[in-house]
Motif scaffolding. Structure first.
Motif, PDB file in Angstrom:
ATOM      1  N   LEU A 168      13.885   6.207 -12.841  1.00  0.00           N
ATOM      2  CA  LEU A 168      14.462   5.122 -13.642  1.00  0.00           C
ATOM      3  C   LEU A 168      15.986   5.150 -13.544  1.00  0.00           C
ATOM      4  O   LEU A 168      16.621   6.171 -13.807  1.00  0.00           O
ATOM      5  CB  LEU A 168      14.034   5.267 -15.103  1.00  0.00           C
ATOM      6  CG  LEU A 168      14.316   4.060 -16.008  1.00  0.00           C
ATOM      7  CD1 LEU A 168      13.490   2.865 -15.560  1.00  0.00           C
ATOM      8  CD2 LEU A 168      14.024   4.400 -17.460  1.00  0.00           C
ATOM      9  N   ARG A 169      16.568   4.015 -13.189  1.00  0.00           N
ATOM     10  CA  ARG A 169      18.014   3.926 -13.029  1.00  0.00           C
ATOM     11  C   ARG A 169      18.655   2.985 -14.050  1.00  0.00           C
ATOM     12  O   ARG A 169      19.816   3.168 -14.411  1.00  0.00           O
ATOM     13  CB  ARG A 169      18.356   3.429 -11.618  1.00  0.00           C
ATOM     14  CG  ARG A 169      17.938   4.395 -10.513  1.00  0.00           C
ATOM     15  CD  ARG A 169      18.708   5.702 -10.598  1.00  0.00           C
ATOM     16  NE  ARG A 169      18.316   6.641  -9.556  1.00  0.00           N
ATOM     17  CZ  ARG A 169      17.383   7.571  -9.693  1.00  0.00           C
ATOM     18  NH1 ARG A 169      16.750   7.688 -10.858  1.00  0.00           N
ATOM     19  NH2 ARG A 169      17.069   8.376  -8.711  1.00  0.00           N
TER      20      ARG A 169
ATOM     21  N   LEU B 238      16.006  11.675 -17.657  1.00  0.00           N
ATOM     22  CA  LEU B 238      16.340  10.429 -16.976  1.00  0.00           C
ATOM     23  C   LEU B 238      17.590  10.599 -16.120  1.00  0.00           C
ATOM     24  O   LEU B 238      18.504  11.350 -16.483  1.00  0.00           O
ATOM     25  CB  LEU B 238      16.567   9.308 -17.992  1.00  0.00           C
ATOM     26  CG  LEU B 238      15.372   8.913 -18.858  1.00  0.00           C
ATOM     27  CD1 LEU B 238      15.750   7.776 -19.795  1.00  0.00           C
ATOM     28  CD2 LEU B 238      14.180   8.513 -18.005  1.00  0.00           C
ATOM     29  N   ASN B 239      17.621   9.879 -15.010  1.00  0.00           N
ATOM     30  CA  ASN B 239      18.786   9.882 -14.115  1.00  0.00           C
ATOM     31  C   ASN B 239      19.411   8.494 -14.079  1.00  0.00           C
ATOM     32  O   ASN B 239      19.660   7.928 -13.021  1.00  0.00           O
ATOM     33  CB  ASN B 239      18.365  10.328 -12.714  1.00  0.00           C
ATOM     34  CG  ASN B 239      17.802  11.731 -12.703  1.00  0.00           C
ATOM     35  OD1 ASN B 239      18.408  12.646 -13.242  1.00  0.00           O
ATOM     36  ND2 ASN B 239      16.632  11.898 -12.114  1.00  0.00           N
ATOM     37  N   LEU B 240      19.667   7.958 -15.252  1.00  0.00           N
ATOM     38  CA  LEU B 240      20.153   6.588 -15.374  1.00  0.00           C
ATOM     39  C   LEU B 240      21.544   6.418 -14.779  1.00  0.00           C
ATOM     40  O   LEU B 240      22.401   7.298 -14.901  1.00  0.00           O
ATOM     41  CB  LEU B 240      20.187   6.173 -16.845  1.00  0.00           C
ATOM     42  CG  LEU B 240      18.861   6.117 -17.600  1.00  0.00           C
ATOM     43  CD1 LEU B 240      19.109   5.776 -19.060  1.00  0.00           C
ATOM     44  CD2 LEU B 240      17.924   5.100 -16.967  1.00  0.00           C
TER      45      LEU B 240
ATOM     46  N   ARG C 220      13.733   0.006 -13.090  1.00  0.00           N
ATOM     47  CA  ARG C 220      14.389  -0.863 -14.063  1.00  0.00           C
ATOM     48  C   ARG C 220      13.410  -1.178 -15.185  1.00  0.00           C
ATOM     49  O   ARG C 220      12.299  -1.663 -14.937  1.00  0.00           O
ATOM     50  CB  ARG C 220      14.868  -2.162 -13.398  1.00  0.00           C
ATOM     51  CG  ARG C 220      15.892  -1.938 -12.293  1.00  0.00           C
ATOM     52  CD  ARG C 220      16.365  -3.250 -11.684  1.00  0.00           C
ATOM     53  NE  ARG C 220      15.300  -3.976 -11.010  1.00  0.00           N
ATOM     54  CZ  ARG C 220      14.916  -3.766  -9.750  1.00  0.00           C
ATOM     55  NH1 ARG C 220      15.507  -2.795  -9.047  1.00  0.00           N
ATOM     56  NH2 ARG C 220      13.948  -4.465  -9.207  1.00  0.00           N
ATOM     57  N   LEU C 221      13.842  -0.909 -16.414  1.00  0.00           N
ATOM     58  CA  LEU C 221      12.992  -1.129 -17.589  1.00  0.00           C
ATOM     59  C   LEU C 221      13.782  -1.885 -18.642  1.00  0.00           C
ATOM     60  O   LEU C 221      14.863  -1.460 -19.048  1.00  0.00           O
ATOM     61  CB  LEU C 221      12.496   0.204 -18.153  1.00  0.00           C
ATOM     62  CG  LEU C 221      11.698   0.138 -19.465  1.00  0.00           C
ATOM     63  CD1 LEU C 221      10.433  -0.682 -19.296  1.00  0.00           C
ATOM     64  CD2 LEU C 221      11.365   1.548 -19.945  1.00  0.00           C
ATOM     65  N   ARG C 222      13.245  -3.027 -19.077  1.00  0.00           N
ATOM     66  CA  ARG C 222      13.851  -3.822 -20.135  1.00  0.00           C
ATOM     67  C   ARG C 222      12.859  -3.940 -21.288  1.00  0.00           C
ATOM     68  O   ARG C 222      11.733  -4.422 -21.097  1.00  0.00           O
ATOM     69  CB  ARG C 222      14.232  -5.229 -19.640  1.00  0.00           C
ATOM     70  CG  ARG C 222      15.329  -5.236 -18.599  1.00  0.00           C
ATOM     71  CD  ARG C 222      15.558  -6.614 -18.021  1.00  0.00           C
ATOM     72  NE  ARG C 222      16.153  -7.521 -18.994  1.00  0.00           N
ATOM     73  CZ  ARG C 222      15.512  -8.581 -19.504  1.00  0.00           C
ATOM     74  NH1 ARG C 222      14.265  -8.838 -19.170  1.00  0.00           N
ATOM     75  NH2 ARG C 222      16.123  -9.371 -20.367  1.00  0.00           N
TER      76      ARG C 222
ATOM     77  N   VAL D 250      24.336  12.497 -16.692  1.00  0.00           N
ATOM     78  CA  VAL D 250      25.502  12.834 -15.853  1.00  0.00           C
ATOM     79  C   VAL D 250      25.698  11.833 -14.715  1.00  0.00           C
ATOM     80  O   VAL D 250      26.761  11.831 -14.083  1.00  0.00           O
ATOM     81  CB  VAL D 250      25.365  14.262 -15.291  1.00  0.00           C
ATOM     82  CG1 VAL D 250      25.392  15.275 -16.419  1.00  0.00           C
ATOM     83  CG2 VAL D 250      24.078  14.408 -14.484  1.00  0.00           C
ATOM     84  N   TYR D 251      24.703  10.992 -14.430  1.00  0.00           N
ATOM     85  CA  TYR D 251      24.845   9.994 -13.362  1.00  0.00           C
ATOM     86  C   TYR D 251      25.210   8.612 -13.906  1.00  0.00           C
ATOM     87  O   TYR D 251      25.333   7.651 -13.140  1.00  0.00           O
ATOM     88  CB  TYR D 251      23.545   9.885 -12.558  1.00  0.00           C
ATOM     89  CG  TYR D 251      23.175  11.162 -11.841  1.00  0.00           C
ATOM     90  CD1 TYR D 251      23.808  11.541 -10.666  1.00  0.00           C
ATOM     91  CD2 TYR D 251      22.198  12.003 -12.367  1.00  0.00           C
ATOM     92  CE1 TYR D 251      23.482  12.725 -10.019  1.00  0.00           C
ATOM     93  CE2 TYR D 251      21.853  13.187 -11.731  1.00  0.00           C
ATOM     94  CZ  TYR D 251      22.498  13.543 -10.560  1.00  0.00           C
ATOM     95  OH  TYR D 251      22.168  14.713  -9.928  1.00  0.00           O
ATOM     96  N   LEU D 252      25.385   8.494 -15.200  1.00  0.00           N
ATOM     97  CA  LEU D 252      25.624   7.198 -15.825  1.00  0.00           C
ATOM     98  C   LEU D 252      26.966   6.609 -15.394  1.00  0.00           C
ATOM     99  O   LEU D 252      27.999   7.273 -15.464  1.00  0.00           O
ATOM    100  CB  LEU D 252      25.589   7.339 -17.347  1.00  0.00           C
ATOM    101  CG  LEU D 252      25.441   6.041 -18.137  1.00  0.00           C
ATOM    102  CD1 LEU D 252      24.079   5.416 -17.866  1.00  0.00           C
ATOM    103  CD2 LEU D 252      25.610   6.300 -19.622  1.00  0.00           C
ATOM    104  N   ARG D 253      26.939   5.337 -14.977  1.00  0.00           N
ATOM    105  CA  ARG D 253      28.161   4.622 -14.576  1.00  0.00           C
ATOM    106  C   ARG D 253      28.471   3.460 -15.524  1.00  0.00           C
ATOM    107  O   ARG D 253      29.636   3.111 -15.679  1.00  0.00           O
ATOM    108  CB  ARG D 253      28.013   4.090 -13.145  1.00  0.00           C
ATOM    109  CG  ARG D 253      27.947   5.172 -12.078  1.00  0.00           C
ATOM    110  CD  ARG D 253      27.942   4.539 -10.680  1.00  0.00           C
ATOM    111  NE  ARG D 253      28.022   5.552  -9.637  1.00  0.00           N
ATOM    112  CZ  ARG D 253      26.974   6.144  -9.082  1.00  0.00           C
ATOM    113  NH1 ARG D 253      25.753   5.799  -9.479  1.00  0.00           N
ATOM    114  NH2 ARG D 253      27.128   7.050  -8.144  1.00  0.00           N
ATOM    115  N   TYR D 254      27.455   2.886 -16.111  1.00  0.00           N
ATOM    116  CA  TYR D 254      27.631   1.686 -16.950  1.00  0.00           C
ATOM    117  C   TYR D 254      26.966   1.937 -18.296  1.00  0.00           C
ATOM    118  O   TYR D 254      25.773   2.237 -18.373  1.00  0.00           O
ATOM    119  CB  TYR D 254      27.012   0.479 -16.246  1.00  0.00           C
ATOM    120  CG  TYR D 254      27.110  -0.820 -17.005  1.00  0.00           C
ATOM    121  CD1 TYR D 254      28.148  -1.712 -16.763  1.00  0.00           C
ATOM    122  CD2 TYR D 254      26.158  -1.171 -17.952  1.00  0.00           C
ATOM    123  CE1 TYR D 254      28.231  -2.923 -17.456  1.00  0.00           C
ATOM    124  CE2 TYR D 254      26.227  -2.369 -18.640  1.00  0.00           C
ATOM    125  CZ  TYR D 254      27.274  -3.235 -18.382  1.00  0.00           C
ATOM    126  OH  TYR D 254      27.355  -4.431 -19.075  1.00  0.00           O
TER     127      TYR D 254
END
Length: 601
Positions: free
Chosen positions: A223-224, A245-247, A201-203, A269-273
């Protein structure tokens, strides 16, 4: 006498801080069973001594501490949590926390630290949470955190960071969360971040970086969640900025994006939000989000959305929630979705909605759809203005939510027979509710754009500039809206003209007159003559060149003469003996020699 609070097994007891008779600071006397020591807000100017060695938590927040000395807490080997927040600490010495081999949480929030010397955190091999937020830290140096192999969360928000060294995070192999906020960084610290292999998690908030370059987050394969917010100048994401990235969650909000960064997103391709709220984005284009196969939620609130094209969410079979509240949308058509049956939450409030047949699908699902407590409200037409969707009865829907099909007004035949070089206009005006869109199809079955020699004008008129023979054929005008379509065909016949006639030719997006081309060709022909000079010019040039040559030779001879005279007595003759070769080649013994004399000048 100063009173602090001691806590043990949730029961509170009071402990007294005594002063020695000499007026110096005395020691805290704690019972052997002490676990928590709470000395927050006691106006302490320095860290007191004599804490019980079995203390598990020490709270020194809201005091007036200015420094943390070397091995300041070495007598607390069992301490697990230390809070130094809200003091005046401006300096921490090397090995300040040495001896705290069981410390798990360290808070140094809201102090006056400007720099952290390398070695301050040595010995904190078990620390899991470190809060350095709200200080004045300017730089993270190489190996600042190298001994903190168990650290999982690093809070570094609201500092004055201008630079993070490439090896600042070396040793943080288990950090899963990093928060940076309100710094003065001028670029993303890519190399430093790449030292965090477990980061999940990176902000990064409130920076002034205008663009995210390619490979900005390389080697962050775990990194998600990435949050980029409140970058007022950020308007560009390079196409490979998020590659690798595999966000599953991405937030880019309160920035200056004028369009959805489709090329940068296509790798996720793994993005949900996905949250792109509070950007001046004007449209969600069709068929460009299909690579985000797992996308479930899209938030684009508070933007400048004017339209959502048909097929905007095509291919998104898992799409569950759309939040486009507080934009400038007049409608949202059912054709934008892959399947409206999968849609569960829809936020349309805060838009100037035109309640006609295009929104009928939403109103009919008003009891099943979740509007998240914010009902959509009609802005047009006047008959339903300010009415919320839940206020409509099923009986009045067919009467109120209606559209008038598109109809072309002037259907008289339009045929143009012209000669080459003529500009032709074909009119196509249509009415309907909502206002129909005008599309022209060429004789080659291609959609005609708004640019080029053959183009569609803003009022829907087809313009053919400087018509050519190959433009001949039939053209079709299509007028369509949500209620229906209408079409009209026109004909164009272009007659060729003799080649000696002046007809503009379209080359490289520009028109060139044949007369100009002829003049250019003549000029080129003249420049290509094999003899550009006449005989008189040649004779003059040759004479001048010959005289120049003779002058140079004469000057050389004069120079050599004066040079030879300056050498004194010089022999002016030379005698040379020679033996001639035989006719058969090579001189023999019987050959007679000869002699001649040469006069030297």
């Amino acid at each position: 006498m100063t009173i602090c609070t001691l806590r043990h097994n949730r029961l509170e007891e009071r402990c007294l801080w005594s002063r020695w008779s000499d007026g110096g600071l005395g020691a805290f006397f704690w019972e052997a069973w002490a676990k928590e020591v709470i000395c927050a807000g006691k106006h302490l100017n320095s860290v007191p001594e004599g804490f019980s060695s079995d203390a598990k938590r020490l709270d020194l927040s809201y005091n007036k501490l200015k420094t943390v000395g070397r091995r300041q807490f070495s007598g607390l080997p069992l301490l697990q949590e230390l809070d130094l927040s809200d003091n005046l600490i401006s300096m921490m010495e090397v090995e300040a926390f040495q001896g705290l081999q069981n410390l798990r949480t360290l808070r140094i929030k809201n102090n006056r630290l400007k720099i952290i010397p390398v070695g301050v955190f040595s010995g904190l091999s078990t620390l899991r949470f470190l809060d350095l937020s709200q200080n004045e830290i300017l730089v993270f140096l190489d190996y600042t955190f190298k001994d903190m192999s168990s650290l999982q969360i690093l809070e570094a928000t609201e500092n004055d960071l201008v630079f993070i060294s490439q090896r600042a995070f070396v040793g943080l192999a288990n950090v899963v969360e990093l928060n940076l906020d309100r710094s003065n960084l001028t670029s993303i610290p890519t190399e430093a971040l790449s030292q965090l292999p477990s980061l999940a998690r990176l902000r990064i908030l409130r920076l002034t970086i205008p663009a995210i370059p390619n490979n900005a987050f390389r080697r962050l394969h775990r990194l998600r969640s990435l949050v980029i917010s409140s970058w007022p100048t950020l308007d560009t994401l390079a196409s490979n900025s998020l590659i690798g990235l595999n966000l599953t969650s991405l937030v880019i909000s309160n920035c200056n994006l004028s369009q959805i960064p489709y090329p940068a997103l296509r790798h996720l391709v793994y993005l949900r939000y996905l949250d792109l709220s509070y950007n001046p984005i004007t449209a969600i284009q069709g068929n460009l989000l299909g690579d985000l196969l797992r996308l479930q939620e899209l938030h684009l609130a508070g933007g400048s959305l004017l339209r959502i094209d048909p097929g905007a969410f095509k291919g998104l079979t898992n799409f569950r929630m759309l939040n486009v509240s507080s934009n400038q949308l007049s409608t949202l058509e059912e054709t934008a979705f892959h399947s409206v049956g999968n849609l569960q939450v829809l936020r349309l409030d805060g838009n100037p909605l035109s309640c006609d047949c295009r929104l009928l699908w939403v109103v009919r699902r008003r009891l099943r759809l979740n509007f998240d407590g914010a009902q959509p409200t009609c802005a047009y037409p006047d008959a339903v203005r300010l009415r919320q969707f839940r206020d409509f009865s099923e009986k009045e829907l067919p009467r109120l939510f209606t559209c008038r099909p598109a109809r072309i007004q002037d259907r008289r035949p339009q045929e143009a027979k012209v000669e080459e070089g003529t500009t032709v206009l074909f009119s196509c005006k249509a009415d309907g509710d909502p206002a129909p869109a005008i599309t022209w199809i060429s004789s080659h079955r291609n959609v005609i754009s708004a640019t080029g020699r053959i183009r569609v004008l803003p009022n829907g008129t087809l313009e053919v500039r400087y018509a050519q023979v190959q433009d001949s054929g039939s053209y079709q005008c299509l007028a369509g809206n949500a209620a229906g379509n209408d079409s009209l065909k026109v004909g164009l016949y272009v007659k060729g003209v003799p080649r000696n006639r002046s007809i503009p030719i379209f080359i490289d997006d520009a028109w060139i007159e044949p007369t100009h081309m002829t003049q250019t060709a003549n000029s080129s022909s003249q420049m290509a003559k094999p003899y550009p000079f006449d005989a008189k010019t040649l004779i003059i040039a040759t004479t001048m060149g010959f005289l120049s040559f003779l002058s140079s030779v004469a000057i050389c001879f004069v120079f050599m003469f004066f040079w030879s005279q300056s050498k004194g007595q010089i022999k002016h003759t030379a005698t040379i003996d020679f033996v001639p070769r035989s006719s058969m080649g090579g001189g023999g013994e019987g050959s007679e020699g000869g002699r001649f004399t040469m006069k030297l000048i």
